[in-house]
Design an enzyme around this catalytic site. Sequence first.
Site, mmCIF file in Angstrom:
data_model
loop_
_atom_site.group_PDB
_atom_site.id
_atom_site.type_symbol
_atom_site.label_atom_id
_atom_site.label_comp_id
_atom_site.label_asym_id
_atom_site.label_seq_id
_atom_site.Cartn_x
_atom_site.Cartn_y
_atom_site.Cartn_z
ATOM 1 N N GLN A 1 -1.620 2.247 9.871
ATOM 2 C CA GLN A 1 -0.332 2.343 9.160
ATOM 3 C C GLN A 1 0.713 3.064 10.000
ATOM 4 O O GLN A 1 1.904 2.789 9.887
ATOM 5 C CB GLN A 1 -0.518 3.087 7.827
ATOM 6 C CG GLN A 1 -1.279 2.337 6.758
ATOM 7 C CD GLN A 1 -2.753 2.651 6.776
ATOM 8 O OE1 GLN A 1 -3.312 3.016 7.805
ATOM 9 N NE2 GLN A 1 -3.405 2.529 5.640
ATOM 10 N N ASP B 1 -1.776 10.936 -1.983
ATOM 11 C CA ASP B 1 -2.221 9.914 -2.937
ATOM 12 C C ASP B 1 -2.589 10.533 -4.282
ATOM 13 O O ASP B 1 -2.471 9.894 -5.317
ATOM 14 C CB ASP B 1 -3.398 9.137 -2.370
ATOM 15 C CG ASP B 1 -2.912 8.269 -1.212
ATOM 16 O OD1 ASP B 1 -2.846 8.788 -0.077
ATOM 17 O OD2 ASP B 1 -2.520 7.118 -1.465
ATOM 18 N N ARG C 1 0.864 -1.188 0.000
ATOM 19 C CA ARG C 1 0.000 0.000 0.000
ATOM 20 C C ARG C 1 0.893 1.228 0.000
ATOM 21 O O ARG C 1 2.120 1.115 0.125
ATOM 22 C CB ARG C 1 -1.035 -0.016 1.140
ATOM 23 C CG ARG C 1 -0.642 -0.654 2.412
ATOM 24 C CD ARG C 1 0.513 -0.027 3.086
ATOM 25 N NE ARG C 1 0.308 1.390 3.282
ATOM 26 C CZ ARG C 1 1.258 2.282 3.492
ATOM 27 N NH1 ARG C 1 2.534 1.894 3.540
ATOM 28 N NH2 ARG C 1 1.010 3.555 3.654
ATOM 29 N N ASN D 1 -5.088 12.459 0.798
ATOM 30 C CA ASN D 1 -4.167 11.583 1.544
ATOM 31 C C ASN D 1 -5.014 10.789 2.535
ATOM 32 O O ASN D 1 -6.239 10.970 2.622
ATOM 33 C CB ASN D 1 -3.079 12.415 2.244
ATOM 34 C CG ASN D 1 -1.961 11.552 2.804
ATOM 35 O OD1 ASN D 1 -1.425 10.697 2.096
ATOM 36 N ND2 ASN D 1 -1.613 11.733 4.064
ATOM 37 N N LYS D 2 -4.368 9.945 3.281
ATOM 38 C CA LYS D 2 -5.055 9.053 4.215
ATOM 39 C C LYS D 2 -6.088 9.787 5.076
ATOM 40 O O LYS D 2 -5.843 10.903 5.542
ATOM 41 C CB LYS D 2 -3.995 8.370 5.089
ATOM 42 C CG LYS D 2 -4.489 7.439 6.165
ATOM 43 C CD LYS D 2 -5.425 6.353 5.655
ATOM 44 C CE LYS D 2 -4.875 5.562 4.477
ATOM 45 N NZ LYS D 2 -5.932 4.837 3.732
#
Length: 348
Positions: free
Chosen positions: A196, A237, A46, A247-248
């Site tokens: 993460q 991302d 990932r 992003n996350k």
Amino acid sequence: MSIKPILFENGELLLLDQRVLPVEETWLRYTDYRKVAEAIRNMVVRGAPAIGVTAAFGAALGAREIAAPNFDAFFTEFEQVCALLAATRPTAVNLFWALERMKVCAQSHRALPLAELKERLLAEALEIAEDDELINRAMGGHGAALIPDGGRVLTHCNAGALATAGYGTALGVIRAAVEAGKKVAVLADETRPWLQGARLTAWELQRDNIPVTLICDNMAGYLMSQGEIDCVIVGADRIAANGDTANKIGTYTVAVLAKEHGLPFYVAAPTSTIDLSLTSGKLIPIEERDRREVTHSGERQLAPDGVAVRNPAFDVTPARLITAIITEHGVARGDFLTQLRQLCNQGG
Ligand code: MRU
């Protein structure tokens, strides 16, 4: 040496299984592109650059299977291979960028005998992987100056070696600052629901002897209010032409908190993460993942049966909350619309 989570050896793709870190270090082997697609979807691998690199290797493995009489027949099947790999995760644009590069490579070597073309495609995937690490080191070179000596730096998710072919984007900037002799202490948000930050960022920084303190996602505001954080740095991302950054999930919350506390908020990403075709972050597709990621922790149930759940995997931080975007070609500040275009054009 930071870890390299994606290797290609003896005709096989090797992926460090990120689902079981930090408890187990397990390498999984792939020769079938369909299984590579599953590995991307299931988060064996990932992180935006890492899934791009993996998809490129998947495409090279898929090309190897194609038994076609001529280039046109080969390319039709190759496009199907790429489509399957592209259908795994929608948000990180690096996936589509890498597959496009593989298709362009096939087209521009259409005159080669098919056996040689397949070798060329593997060489292209290897080059994408090698370039990725070099790009991250260049990004580190540009970004290290932004990290203060003695700085306490908050990061969210994992934008490290594990999210790339090596070295990392946001963590690459931190590594470069440390290599330049600065003392840096990292605060890692745990990053629910996949953790993460807890599982991957904490693991890879500990491994490289970079001081790291783990916090729950809801602690960042308190620590900022106590003066315990000097700046924030995250990966991306997909970045729209105006600088809006996907992003996350949770990144947007951190950016709002940073603004409230007057802290710089940096994004580090290669130009392959910038999608100039999108005028604003509102157009970035946001992946919605399985409800079970929220209701369970591994096999353990955390929420009542049948409860309604939302699980967007990413959010979009508006450009106005971003102090600077660090790329391999330099740092954009302020007028992102002009500067991001210029930085992308420097790639040739
Ligand atoms: O769902 P993930 O783990 O693939 O999400 C990863 C992130 O959001 C990272 O911060 C981003 O890809 C930058 S990685 C260099």
